[in-house]
Design a protein around this motif. Structure first.
Motif, short mmCIF file in Angstrom:
data_model
loop_
_atom_site.label_atom_id
_atom_site.label_comp_id
_atom_site.label_asym_id
_atom_site.label_seq_id
_atom_site.Cartn_x
_atom_site.Cartn_y
_atom_site.Cartn_z
N VAL A 44 0.84 -1.20 0.00
CA VAL A 44 0.00 0.00 0.00
C VAL A 44 0.88 1.25 0.00
CG1 VAL A 44 -0.18 0.24 2.51
CG2 VAL A 44 -2.07 1.00 1.06
N VAL A 45 2.14 1.12 0.42
CA VAL A 45 3.06 2.26 0.37
C VAL A 45 3.23 2.73 -1.08
CG1 VAL A 45 5.45 3.01 0.77
CG2 VAL A 45 4.28 1.59 2.46
N ASN A 46 3.25 1.79 -2.02
CA ASN A 46 3.34 2.17 -3.43
C ASN A 46 2.15 3.03 -3.85
OD1 ASN A 46 4.28 -1.23 -3.89
ND2 ASN A 46 5.68 0.49 -3.67
N VAL A 47 0.97 2.66 -3.38
CA VAL A 47 -0.24 3.40 -3.71
C VAL A 47 -0.18 4.81 -3.12
CG1 VAL A 47 -2.75 3.46 -3.51
CG2 VAL A 47 -1.58 1.27 -3.82
N LEU A 48 0.23 4.89 -1.86
CA LEU A 48 0.31 6.20 -1.20
C LEU A 48 1.36 7.08 -1.85
CD1 LEU A 48 0.09 5.04 2.53
CD2 LEU A 48 -1.78 5.73 1.01
N THR A 49 2.50 6.48 -2.24
CA THR A 49 3.55 7.25 -2.90
C THR A 49 3.08 7.77 -4.24
OG1 THR A 49 5.26 5.91 -1.81
CG2 THR A 49 5.91 7.14 -3.77
N ILE A 85 -8.91 0.77 7.24
CA ILE A 85 -7.45 0.90 7.42
C ILE A 85 -6.85 1.66 6.25
CG2 ILE A 85 -5.28 -0.38 7.53
CD1 ILE A 85 -6.78 -2.59 9.01
N PHE A 86 -7.28 1.32 5.04
CA PHE A 86 -6.74 2.02 3.87
C PHE A 86 -7.09 3.50 3.90
CE2 PHE A 86 -7.67 3.65 -0.44
CZ PHE A 86 -6.35 3.76 -0.87
N LEU A 87 -8.32 3.83 4.26
CA LEU A 87 -8.73 5.23 4.29
C LEU A 87 -7.94 6.01 5.35
CD1 LEU A 87 -12.59 4.90 3.81
CD2 LEU A 87 -10.89 5.68 2.14
N VAL A 88 -7.67 5.37 6.48
CA VAL A 88 -6.86 6.03 7.51
C VAL A 88 -5.45 6.29 6.99
CG1 VAL A 88 -5.77 5.72 9.77
CG2 VAL A 88 -8.19 5.15 9.46
N LEU A 89 -4.86 5.28 6.34
CA LEU A 89 -3.52 5.45 5.79
C LEU A 89 -3.49 6.52 4.71
CD1 LEU A 89 -2.35 1.72 5.50
CD2 LEU A 89 -1.63 3.41 7.18
N PHE A 90 -4.50 6.55 3.88
CA PHE A 90 -4.56 7.56 2.82
C PHE A 90 -4.69 8.95 3.43
CE2 PHE A 90 -6.77 10.12 -0.39
CZ PHE A 90 -5.91 9.96 -1.46
N GLY A 91 -5.53 9.08 4.47
CA GLY A 91 -5.66 10.38 5.13
C GLY A 91 -4.37 10.82 5.77
N VAL A 108 4.66 9.62 8.01
CA VAL A 108 3.82 9.04 9.06
C VAL A 108 3.00 7.89 8.49
CG1 VAL A 108 1.89 9.51 10.62
CG2 VAL A 108 3.73 11.18 10.37
N ALA A 109 2.46 8.08 7.29
CA ALA A 109 1.67 7.02 6.66
C ALA A 109 2.52 5.79 6.39
CB ALA A 109 1.05 7.54 5.37
N GLU A 110 3.76 6.01 6.00
CA GLU A 110 4.65 4.88 5.73
C GLU A 110 4.92 4.08 7.00
OE1 GLU A 110 7.83 7.04 4.02
OE2 GLU A 110 7.03 6.95 1.98
N ARG A 111 5.05 4.77 8.12
CA ARG A 111 5.24 4.06 9.38
C ARG A 111 3.99 3.30 9.76
NH1 ARG A 111 9.76 5.58 12.26
NH2 ARG A 111 10.90 7.38 11.47
N ALA A 112 2.84 3.92 9.58
CA ALA A 112 1.59 3.27 9.93
C ALA A 112 1.28 2.08 9.02
CB ALA A 112 0.43 4.28 9.86
N SER A 113 1.84 2.08 7.83
CA SER A 113 1.58 0.98 6.89
C SER A 113 2.25 -0.31 7.32
CB SER A 113 2.07 1.36 5.49
OG SER A 113 3.49 1.46 5.45
#
Length: 723
Positions: free
Chosen positions: A468-473, A555-561, A569-574
């Motif tokens: 999911v880090v790839n998606v967020l990046t 979980i995905f929506l929280v990470l995206f937010g 921070v999102a990368e750590r939470a992932s």
């Protein structure tokens, strides 16, 4: 074109994070910063030691995170790196996973190396040991140190690399010297050189490093026991190569070598392997390198040939014998001395190792050399070097300026071919799924083999685990400045994402989640093993199941937010994804990460693909665009769900509703329901068809209008029983 960051140098922002002595030993102050080029002189008293610069001010240093990796470098006037410090990065594998100390140790490996000489080397063969699990990150760092250092030297008016031809006599190999010698002769005249290390010598070397943890883990055995017995020879010398390889193998080598290209032979015995296992994962032999002068050369598996033994009479047996061809373009003088630097490593923690090096020197025997008189024509006097000013990138094109991602792709062509073949095979499986699922045993073997390939080769060997880090990046790059360069850094991950994007239109998320996800494969294979051992499976009531699967979307929506606030921070939470622990780092990290991953796998032994069902944010991210799929490949009967529920009961992740409807957001395209669809012993519809066919075959005289008496329902034909 000047790098974008060069217009607004950021050197001043990071200079306060280091001391002058961190970049130059003994330095006590920085001088005034220069605007063009963006460098700062470094002094010891009134003596100029060199210049400090930020790599991202001169070249593109974008890493896997999509953001620049900033490294401060100290450079002497002749181009030698005296110090380098990582001052800022946003790489997820380093933020959580790889200790920063290992990345710093990699950077320190460039200290003492000359950037003008390193530019002749390919960035896919860095002169420093690659950090396993963070390959893209460290390759970007190493490449940026070399390329930015070269640009700094050009901007400061470094002399041209090409010097006037030497008027001294030139020594070269005498190719007319042939013949075959036995092993003792080759050892005696220096054609074959030896390095013998004992357990005691290796333990003493680690003690001298001063690392307590290394000293506390000595190599077991008596001090006089052999640790490694290493031999080296230059196969390009005709008499040596023919003696050790034999006529047939030597002629094959001679036909393979290009003009000016050479090869060496290495053989080893003892408890330590000079090859190691790193080349299996990344294609690079990371335990040794060839050094001649200031040029170091690493070897890859594609230029290596494994040999069973030496052909020379009297040669002993070796555990490892290898022929290594120097890459084309390598600056190597076969008549000059060279050495093999052997790296010996010792694990001191789950993710940390200590290293010591030993050297095996080689000098070609005089009898195989000849001296050539200097050329009669006087050497051409070189033109004075032109001082480059602001136009740093007006320098002539250089092979090193080829984009790093392109060099990585060229280097990994065999791996790319394998993954492309796997995707082609999977595409064929889906397009011809009816023919496959009609043969249940063949389907079972194909699926098991594909999952094993996905886990072992794609995951553990190649580290090609999407996250999911790839998606967020990717989402972050659309907001902050999109560039293909950093997405192309890992060719296998890029190809997988491209195939996932295409498959979403055809099959939804199932093509990846069910077949190409290494952690998903690990869960399913573990579940199969548990079932084979009789572990009782937990059937989650469908009502509860429906309320649990939305958790992964939350979980995905929280990470995206979080990524909108801070990608770091999102990368750590992932880390809610256990992919990095179980696949990338092979469970070699802090105990709490390992415990979390093992707990998820343990849950999957009782509830198949537990993580995929309820917690996977990547699966949720793929399910959202997966709703755009244009085709429905999974066939159903009108009887599915009422009265028969066999498919729903046997679906491994409960993606089939009790009414027979398949939820495309949860389906992983495992095709098990299609096996049942075509099974004339399990599917009631197919059972009825088979029975009618058998009755018709048993009474061929019975016409189409003949009356057939109804039969009493049996357990095999009763849908309620099957359900």
């Amino acid at each position: 074109m000047v790098h974008a960051d060069a217009a607004e140098p950021k050197l001043a922002q990071y200079l306060g994070k280091v001391r002058p002595a961190d970049l130059f030993a003994g330095a006590d102050r920085f001088g005034p910063a220069q605007a063009t080029p963006a460098v700062v002189p470094v002094y010891k008293g009134d003596t100029l030691l060199g210049h400090a610069f930020l790599t991202s001010d001169f070249v593109n240093t974008t890493g896997y995170s999509g953001r620049p990796i900033h490294v401060l470098v100290g450079l002497t006037p002749d181009g030698t790196v005296t110090g380098a410090k990582l001052v800022e990065h946003h790489e997820p594998i380093v933020l959580v996973g790889i200790p920063l100390a290992r990345i710093s140790a990699f950077i320190d490996g460039y200290v003492g190396k000359n950037v003008l000489e390193l530019t002749s080397q390919s960035a896919d063969r860095p002169p420093v040991d690659i950090v396993s699990g963070a390959t893209v990150t460290v390759m970007v760092i190493g490449d940026s140190i070399i390329r930015s250092g070269r640009k700094v030297m050009q901007a400061l008016g470094a002399p041209a690399a090409a010097q006037a031809p030497s008027a001294a006599a030139h020594r070269s190999l005498d190719l007319s010297k042939t013949g075959v010698s036995d092993w003792e002769t080759l050892l005696g005249d220096g054609s074959v050189r030896r390095l013998h290390l004992t357990v005691g010598q290796v333990n003493d070397a680690f003690e001298r490093t001063g690392r307590t943890e290394a000293k506390e883990r000595p190599e077991p055995g008596a001090p006089d026991d052999t640790f490694i017995d290493l031999y080296a020879a230059l196969a390009s010398i005709p008499a040596v190569g023919r003696s050790l390889l034999g006529d047939v193998e030597y002629e094959a080598l001679a036909g393979r070598l290009k003009p000016g290209q050479h090869a060496i032979l290495l053989a080893g015995a003892g408890r330590y392997s000079f090859k190691g296992s790193g080349y299996v994962r990344g294609g690079i032999f990371d335990r040794f390198e060839l050094i001649q002068g200031e040029v170091s050369t690493r070897f890859r598996d594609r230029t290596h040939k494994r040999l069973a033994a030496f052909a020379a009479a009297g040669a002993p047996d070796f555990a490892e014998v290898g022929l290594f061809v120097l890459p084309e373009g390598t600056e190597f003088d076969p008549a000059a001395p060279w050495r093999i630097q052997l790296l010996v490593q010792r694990a001191v923690a789950a993710l940390d190792k200590a290293f010591v090096t030993f050297e095996l020197g080689y000098q070609p025997p005089e009898k195989y050399l000849k001296t050539e008189a200097p050329a009669a024509n006087p050497a051409v006097r070189p033109e004075p070097a032109t001082v480059a000013t602001a136009a740093v990138d007006e320098a002539a094109p250089d092979p090193a300026e080829t984009p790093l991602w392109q060099r990585i792709w060229e280097n990994r062509l065999p791996d790319i071919a394998v993954v492309m073949a796997a995707i082609a095979l999977l595409t064929g499986i889906f397009f011809f799924q009816d023919q496959l699922v009609e043969r249940e045993k063949l389907y079972t073997r194909v699926r098991f083999g594909f999952l094993l390939f996905t886990l072992v080769w794609l995951g553990w060997a190649m580290n090609a685990q999407l996250s999911v880090v790839n998606v967020l990046t990717f989402a972050n790059s659309l907001r902050t400045g999109f560039s293909w360069d950093y997405f192309l850094m890992d060719p296998l991950v890029f190809i997988l994402w491209f195939s996932v994007a295409a498959s979403l239109l055809f099959w939804g998320r199932g093509a990846f989640c069910g077949w190409l996800c290494p952690f998903g494969a690990l869960q399913e294979l573990a579940s199969k093993g548990a079932k084979a051992l009789g572990v009782r499976q937990i059937i989650v009531p469908f009502g509860l199941h429906q309320r649990l699967w939305p958790i992964k979307y939350m979980i995905f929506l929280v990470l995206f937010g979080l990524s909108l606030y801070s990608l770091a921070v999102a990368e750590r939470a992932s880390e809610v994804e256990p992919f990095k622990t179980a696949i990338i780092l092979h469970f070699l990290r802090e105990w709490w990460f390992v415990l979390f991953a093992m707990a998820l796998l343990a849950a999957g032994l009782f509830i198949e693909r537990f993580f995929c069902r309820y917690l996977c944010p990547l699966g949720a991210a793929l399910a959202i665009p997966g709703r755009l799929r244009m085709f429905d490949w999974l066939k159903r009967y009108k009887e599915c769900g009422s009265p028969c529920r066999r498919c729903a009961n046997e679906c491994p992740i409960q993606a089939i509703h009790p009414d027979g409807h398949i939820n495309p957001n949860e389906c992983i395209q495992c095709l098990h329901c299609q096996v049942l669809y075509h099974h004339d012993r399990k599917c009631p519809v197919m059972v009825q068809k088979r029975l009618k066919r058998e009755r018709r075959d048993a009474h061929p005289s019975t016409g189409p209008t003949a009356e057939v008496k109804p039969r009493t329902a049996t357990p095999e034909t009763d849908p309620a029983t099957v359900a």
